[in-house]
Design an enzyme around this catalytic site. Structure first.
Site, PDB file in Angstrom:
ATOM      1  N   HIS A 183      -6.850   0.323  -7.455  1.00 32.34           N
ATOM      2  CA  HIS A 183      -6.616  -1.010  -6.909  1.00 32.34           C
ATOM      3  C   HIS A 183      -6.146  -1.976  -7.990  1.00 32.34           C
ATOM      4  CE1 HIS A 183      -9.416  -0.276  -3.219  1.00 32.34           C
ATOM      5  NE2 HIS A 183      -8.181   0.082  -2.982  1.00 32.34           N
ATOM      6  N   ARG A 285       3.671  -0.295   5.629  1.00 35.61           N
ATOM      7  CA  ARG A 285       2.319   0.105   6.005  1.00 35.61           C
ATOM      8  C   ARG A 285       1.877  -0.729   7.208  1.00 35.61           C
ATOM      9  NH1 ARG A 285       2.200  -0.826   0.348  1.00 35.61           N
ATOM     10  NH2 ARG A 285       1.940   1.079  -0.888  1.00 35.61           N
ATOM     11  N   ASN A 434       1.321   9.641  -4.850  1.00 37.88           N
ATOM     12  CA  ASN A 434      -0.088   9.366  -5.161  1.00 37.88           C
ATOM     13  C   ASN A 434      -0.996  10.418  -4.548  1.00 37.88           C
ATOM     14  OD1 ASN A 434       1.206   7.076  -6.035  1.00 37.88           O
ATOM     15  ND2 ASN A 434       0.273   5.712  -4.546  1.00 37.88           N
ATOM     16  N   CYS A 482       8.081   7.357  -2.047  1.00 37.02           N
ATOM     17  CA  CYS A 482       7.508   6.024  -1.840  1.00 37.02           C
ATOM     18  C   CYS A 482       6.199   5.851  -2.585  1.00 37.02           C
ATOM     19  CB  CYS A 482       7.307   5.739  -0.350  1.00 37.02           C
ATOM     20  SG  CYS A 482       6.138   6.854   0.461  1.00 37.02           S
TER      21      CYS A 482
END
Length: 557
Positions: A183, A285, A434, A482
Site C-alpha cells: 500500500h 478497477r 503483481n 497492467c
C-alpha cells in the site's frame, strides 16, 4: 542505508519517525458494569472507526479511497463482531475483547500470504484505532503541520495515516517493511512522492536528522552534505526536463507503437491520467463502486460511472476489469460457498461471479449500456482466470450482454503456461504482474523480507510474460501489462521487447516510460529482454537489460 526504491524521485528533509503507541490491553482485563453496555461500547467504537476510515477515503479519492473503504468493511465484519460480543459475554472488557478478537483473525491470516498479508497489517491498524477510542488514548499519526516537508519513516505505514498527505507536506516515505506492490508503494506512486521500502534499520534514524531519499536507487543517506543534496536535486531537475520534452503516443525510437494507458481506481484518477498524456485506460478497477455497500449498486448507477470513464477518452481504449471481489476485498452481498481457510486461493474474482451470476449480469449489462453511443473503445476483462474453460464461459457471457471484446487477466501461472489455449477463446490478455509474481513465487507482497521474490526482474516471471505474449501474438491477440512492473522505465522497454503490446500504470509514471521507449529501438528492447531472460537472478537480469539500453543513462533513469 539501502532499501527497495518503489517511487522515483529525490526527497530530502528532517526525519519524522512514526511509531505505534497504543499498548496492548492487560490480559484478563474485566469490566465493572453490565455486559450489554460493554458490548454497545465496543460496537460504537468499531462503527466510529469504520466511519472515520470511509470519510478519509472519500477525501483522498483514487487508490486511497479503495484501500480505506476495504478497511472500513473489515472494521464492521459480522464474524469479528460476533467474536467481540462472545469475549465480552465471557467477562473480558471491551478493549481486551477487541484485541483478542482481532488476534484470532490475525493468527489465522498471518501465515497465509498473498493478498491476506495486506489484511494482517490493516487488521493491526484497525485494532489499534478501536482500542484507542475505547481507552481515550491518542492515535499515532503524522504531524499536522511542519515548517518544511519532512521524510516520513516507519516500520510500515497504514493507509489511514498517509492517504491525506501531499507533496507539500511529505518529501519522501521510508519504511522497514513492505514491498514494490505494498500500500505504501502504491500510494506513494499515485502521489508522485519518492519512496523506499524494505529498508532495514530505518526507524533507528534519529528524529529530526536530515535525510536524503533516492526513490530510484533505493538509497537513504543520513546528514548529506550540501553538495550531495544540490547534486542529486540538480540531476533530478535535469531528468525531469528531459522526460517532459518527450510527448505524443507511446512508441519506440523506430516508430513501433506501444500504447501507454493509465490504471484508474475511480473518477478522481481521470484528471491525473489526462494531465500525464494517457492514451486510454488499461485497468479500470470497478471495485470502488461496490466496496461500501450492503448490496450491489443498481444498473443505472454503474452505467453512469462507466460512461464517465469512456467519455474521458473519446477515440481511446478503455479496459474495464469486472468486479474482483473476495480475499482482501470481501463484500457483504457476495459470500463464498463454504468457509475458506485460504481466501487468496479461494472463490474470488471470476469464481465469485460463478456463484453470483446475477451480479455479473447487471455489471455486464451496465457496461454494454454505457458503451452505446460512446466514442471510446470498450474492452472488458475478467480477473483470476485459470483455465480456457473459464475464459470461454466469461466470453460467452459478454457476447450475450452485447459486449464485443472480452479478455482475461493473466495472474495465475496456469493461465500463463496454457496461454495458447486461452488465446483461442479470449479476445485479449492483460498480465497482472503483481499477482502473477505472488502466486509464482509463493511470496506475500507485503512482507519486506520477501521483496526480492516480488521483484518483476525475476527471470522465471519474465519467462511467463514472454510465453503469454508469444501465445497472444501467435493467435493474433493483443497482450498488455497492467501490473506495477509497467511503471518502471527500464522494465517497460523489456516488456516491449518480450512482445507486450500495451502498458498500463499509475498516471504519474507515464512521462518517464514514454521517454524511455522513445530513446530505444524495438531491436534494442528485444536484445535487452533476451539478455535479461538469460540470467539466473533478478539483479543480474536488470543489469543485463540496462547494458543493452544506453538511452536510459542519457535520460538519467
Amino acid at each position: 542505508m539501502k532499501g527497495t526504491g518503489v517511487s522515483q524521485g529525490i526527497g530530502h528533509g528532517p526525519a519524522y519517525i512514526l511509531t505505534a503507541s497504543v499498548p496492548e490491553p492487560p490480559a484478563g482485563q474485566t469490566y465493572p458494569g453490565e455486559a450489554q453496555e460493554e458490548k454497545e461500547r465496543a460496537l460504537a467504537a468499531l462503527k466510529q472507526v469504520a466511519g472515520a476510515l470511509e470519510a478519509r477515503g472519500d477525501l483522498a479519492g483514487g487508490e486511497a479511497k479503495e484501500i480505506l473503504q476495504a478497511q472500513a468493511l473489515m472494521a464492521e465484519d459480522p464474524g469479528l463482531i460476533v467474536g467481540v460480543k462472545s469475549l465480552i459475554d465471557g467477562g473480558l472488557a471491551a478493549p481486551r475483547a477487541v484485541y483478542e478478537a482481532f488476534g484470532k483473525y490475525r493468527e489465522m491470516l498471518a501465515g497465509v500470504g498473498g493478498y491476506l498479508g495486506e489484511r494482517v497489517a490493516d487488521l493491526d491498524d484497525i485494532r489499534d484505532r478501536v482500542i484507542a477510542h475505547l481507552t481515550g488514548q491518542p492515535l499515532p499519526g503524522v504531524p499536522a503541520a511542519a515548517a518544511e516537508p519532512y521524510v516520513l519513516i516507519a516500520r510500515d505505514l497504514a493507509p489511514a495515516d498517509t492517504a491525506l498527505l501531499s507533496k507539500d507536506v511529505v518529501a519522501a516515505f521510508v519504511t522497514e517493511e513492505g514491498g514494490p506492490t505494498s500500500h505504501t508503494a502504491i500510494l506513494a506512486r499515485s502521489m508522485g512522492v519518492p519512496a523506499v521500502v524494505a529498508c532495514p534499520g530505518a526507524t533507528t534514524i534519529p528524529p529530526g536528522a536530515l535525510v536524503l531519499v533516492d526513490g530510484l536507487s533505493g538509497e537513504v543517506r543520513l546528514e548529506p552534505s550540501d553538495d550531495e543534496v544540490s547534486g542529486l536535486v540538480g540531476a533530478q531537475a535535469a531528468r525531469q526536463a528531459a522526460i517532459a520534452a518527450v510527448r505524443g503516443p507511446g512508441r519506440t525510437k523506430d516508430g513501433h507503437p506501444v500504447p501507454l494507458l493509465a490504471n484508474v481506481g475511480g473518477p478522481e484518477d481521470l484528471d491525473r491520467a489526462l494531465v500525464n498524456g494517457a492514451e486510454g485506460v488499461g485497468l479500470y478497477r470497478t471495485e470502488f463502486l461496490f466496496l461500501d455497500r450492503a448490496q450491489a449498486p443498481a444498473l443505472e448507477e454503474q452505467e453512469d460511472a462507466y460512461r464517465a470513464v469512456l467519455d474521458a477518452f473519446p477515440g481511446g481504449k478503455v479496459v474495464v476489469r469486472t468486479l474482483d471481489a473476495g480475499a482482501d476485498k470481501p463484500l457483504a452481498f457476495l459470500k463464498a460457498s463454504a468457509p475458506e481457510p485460504n481466501p487468496a486461493l479461494g472463490e474470488r474474482g471470476l469464481r465469485m461471479f460463478k456463484l453470483h451470476p446475477e451480479v455479473m449480469a447487471v455489471q455486464l449489462a451496465a457496461l454494454a449500456a454505457a458503451a452505446q453511443g460512446s466514442e471510446a473503445e470498450l474492452h472488458v476483462m475478467a480477473p483470476m482466470v485459470a483455465t480456457a474453460e473459464e475464459a470461454r464461459w466469461f466470453a460467452a457471457a459478454c457476447r450475450t450482454a452485447g459486449l464485443a471484446s472480452a479478455g482475461v487477466m493473466i495472474e495465475v501461472p496456469a493461465a500463463a503456461l496454457r496461454a495458447d489455449s486461452l488465446a483461442q477463446v479470449a479476445d485479449f490478455f492483460s498480465i497482472g504482474t503483481n499477482d502473477l509474481a505472488q502466486y509464482t513465487f509463493a511470496a506475500d507482497r507485503q512482507v519486506g523480507a520477501l521483496a526480492g521474490l516480488q521483484d518483476p526482474w525475476q527471470p522465471a516471471l519474465l519467462d511467463l510474460i514472454a510465453a503469454t505474449a508469444g501465445a497472444a501474438s501467435d493467435n493474433g491477440r493483443p497482450c498488455g501489462v497492467c501490473g506495477e512492473a509497467a511503471a518502471d522505465p527500464l522494465m517497460a522497454c523489456v516488456l516491449a521487447g518480450l512482445g507486450v503490446t500495451s502498458l498500463s500504470m499509475g498516471a504519474t509514471a507515464l512521462p518517464a516510460v514514454r521517454a524511455a521507449l522513445a530513446a530505444h529501438t524495438l531491436g534494442e528492447c528485444e536484445l535487452a529482454a533476451q539478455a535479461a531472460r538469460g540470467q539466473q537472478t533478478a539483479l543480474h537480469a536488470k543489469a543485463a537489460a540496462r547494458s543493452n539500453l544506453p538511452g536510459l543513462s542519457e535520460l538519467g533513469l
